[in-house]
Design a protein around this motif. Structure first.
Motif, PDB file in Angstrom:
ATOM      1  N   LYS A   1       0.797  -1.030  -0.243  1.00 46.02           N
ATOM      2  CA  LYS A   1       0.010   0.522  -0.044  1.00 46.02           C
ATOM      3  C   LYS A   1       1.103   1.089  -0.019  1.00 46.02           C
ATOM      4  CE  LYS A   1      -4.484  -1.417   1.951  1.00 46.02           C
ATOM      5  NZ  LYS A   1      -5.288  -1.967   2.996  1.00 46.02           N
ATOM      6  N   ILE A   2       0.763   2.562  -0.770  1.00 45.16           N
ATOM      7  CA  ILE A   2       1.076   4.080  -0.323  1.00 45.16           C
ATOM      8  C   ILE A   2       0.156   4.954  -0.415  1.00 45.16           C
ATOM      9  CG2 ILE A   2       2.231   5.476  -2.183  1.00 45.16           C
ATOM     10  CD1 ILE A   2       2.980   2.396  -3.891  1.00 45.16           C
ATOM     11  N   GLY A   3       0.596   5.819   0.420  1.00 44.05           N
ATOM     12  CA  GLY A   3      -0.010   6.823  -0.033  1.00 44.05           C
ATOM     13  C   GLY A   3       0.277   8.483   1.051  1.00 44.05           C
ATOM     14  N   ILE A   4      -0.031   9.187   1.296  1.00 42.27           N
ATOM     15  CA  ILE A   4       0.746  10.201   1.426  1.00 42.27           C
ATOM     16  C   ILE A   4       0.759  10.556   3.145  1.00 42.27           C
ATOM     17  CG2 ILE A   4       0.161  11.642  -0.917  1.00 42.27           C
ATOM     18  CD1 ILE A   4      -1.892  13.246   0.607  1.00 42.27           C
ATOM     19  N   THR A   5       2.035  11.284   3.431  1.00 37.06           N
ATOM     20  CA  THR A   5       1.804  11.472   4.927  1.00 37.06           C
ATOM     21  C   THR A   5       0.767  12.374   5.421  1.00 37.06           C
ATOM     22  OG1 THR A   5       3.723  12.951   3.771  1.00 37.06           O
ATOM     23  CG2 THR A   5       4.659  10.741   4.825  1.00 37.06           C
ATOM     24  N   ASP A   6       1.001  12.059   6.748  1.00 43.01           N
ATOM     25  CA  ASP A   6       0.478  13.090   7.991  1.00 43.01           C
ATOM     26  C   ASP A   6       0.476  14.519   7.475  1.00 43.01           C
ATOM     27  OD1 ASP A   6      -1.666  13.587   9.465  1.00 43.01           O
ATOM     28  OD2 ASP A   6       0.300  14.054  11.447  1.00 43.01           O
ATOM     29  N   TYR A   7       2.073  14.609   7.191  1.00 46.43           N
ATOM     30  CA  TYR A   7       2.149  16.124   6.963  1.00 46.43           C
ATOM     31  C   TYR A   7       1.775  16.298   5.453  1.00 46.43           C
ATOM     32  CZ  TYR A   7       5.806  19.584   5.481  1.00 46.43           C
ATOM     33  OH  TYR A   7       5.933  20.990   5.300  1.00 46.43           O
ATOM     34  N   ALA A   8       1.682  15.859   4.449  1.00 49.41           N
ATOM     35  CA  ALA A   8       1.237  15.328   3.007  1.00 49.41           C
ATOM     36  C   ALA A   8       0.120  16.720   3.137  1.00 49.41           C
ATOM     37  CB  ALA A   8       1.776  14.980   2.068  1.00 49.41           C
ATOM     38  N   GLN A   9      -0.965  15.856   3.964  1.00 45.29           N
ATOM     39  CA  GLN A   9      -2.214  15.685   4.040  1.00 45.29           C
ATOM     40  C   GLN A   9      -2.408  17.392   4.904  1.00 45.29           C
ATOM     41  OE1 GLN A   9      -4.737  16.215   6.318  1.00 45.29           O
ATOM     42  NE2 GLN A   9      -3.360  15.631   8.103  1.00 45.29           N
ATOM     43  N   ASP A  10      -1.243  17.863   5.877  1.00 42.66           N
ATOM     44  CA  ASP A  10      -1.680  18.880   6.159  1.00 42.66           C
ATOM     45  C   ASP A  10      -0.973  20.092   6.305  1.00 42.66           C
ATOM     46  OD1 ASP A  10      -2.293  20.034   9.634  1.00 42.66           O
ATOM     47  OD2 ASP A  10      -0.056  20.631   8.737  1.00 42.66           O
ATOM     48  N   GLU A  11      -0.389  20.253   4.355  1.00 46.50           N
ATOM     49  CA  GLU A  11      -0.274  21.007   4.172  1.00 46.50           C
ATOM     50  C   GLU A  11      -1.161  21.260   3.111  1.00 46.50           C
ATOM     51  OE1 GLU A  11       3.086  22.460   3.559  1.00 46.50           O
ATOM     52  OE2 GLU A  11       2.993  22.887   6.159  1.00 46.50           O
ATOM     53  N   LEU A  12      -1.558  21.303   2.372  1.00 48.86           N
ATOM     54  CA  LEU A  12      -2.520  19.971   0.719  1.00 48.86           C
ATOM     55  C   LEU A  12      -4.153  21.172   1.604  1.00 48.86           C
ATOM     56  CD1 LEU A  12      -2.526  16.763  -0.447  1.00 48.86           C
ATOM     57  CD2 LEU A  12      -1.705  19.391  -1.739  1.00 48.86           C
ATOM     58  N   GLY A  13      -4.352  20.909   3.071  1.00 49.96           N
ATOM     59  CA  GLY A  13      -5.334  21.484   3.747  1.00 49.96           C
ATOM     60  C   GLY A  13      -6.455  20.331   3.006  1.00 49.96           C
TER      61      GLY A  13
END
Length: 124
Positions: A24-36
Motif C-alpha cells: 500500500k502507498i499513500g501520502i503522509t500526515d504532513y502532506a495532507q496537512d499542507e494540502l488542506g
C-alpha cells in the motif's frame, strides 16, 4: 507541530509512504496537512505498471493540485475506491482508510533506498 510517522513504513522526500508488507502507498500526515481539505483524488488503473517516480495519481485540495509519485515500482493491484466518494479520508486517516493504491512490488530492494521513519522525521 508534531506529525504521525508510523514506524513500519518507508517514506519519500516528496511525502509519499509505502508499506513493504502490503504494497500500500499513500501520502503522509504532513502532506495532507499542507494540502488542506482534500476534495478529489485521481488514480492509475488496476493492472497498470508503475516505475519508481512515475506519476501515481493526483490529489486536489481547496488549496492546490498535487501530483503523487510512486515510491517504488510494481503493478497496481488495487485502488482505494472509497476515496472517490470520501476524499476527506486522506485528511482523516492518511495511513489507514486513506491509502491510495496497492502495488505488487517488483522488488523489495527498492524500499531500502527510501527514508526510514527517523530520516523522514529529521527532514521535516
Amino acid at each position: 507541530m508534531s506529525f504521525d510517522i508510523p514506524e513500519n513504513l518507508y517514506y519519500t522526500e516528496s511525502h509519499e509512504w509505502v508499506d513493504p508488507e502490503t504494497g500500500k502507498i499513500g501520502i503522509t500526515d504532513y502532506a495532507q496537512d499542507e494540502l488542506g481539505d482534500i476534495v478529489f483524488v485521481e488514480f492509475p488503473g488496476v493492472g497498470d505498471h508503475l516505475e519508481t517516480d512515475d506519476e501515481l495519481g493526483v490529489v486536489e485540495s481547496i488549496k492546490a493540485v498535487s501530483d503523487i509519485y510512486a515510491p517504488v515500482s510494481g503493478e497496481v493491484t488495487a485502488v482505494n475506491e472509497a476515496l472517490e466518494g470520501e476524499p476527506e479520508l486522506l485528511n482523516d486517516d492518511p495511513y489507514g482508510e486513506g491509502w491510495l493504491v496497492e502495488l505488487d512490488l517488483d522488488s523489495t530492494d527498492e524500499v531500502e533506498s527510501l527514508l526510514t521513519p527517523e530520516e523522514y522525521e529529521s527532514q521535516l
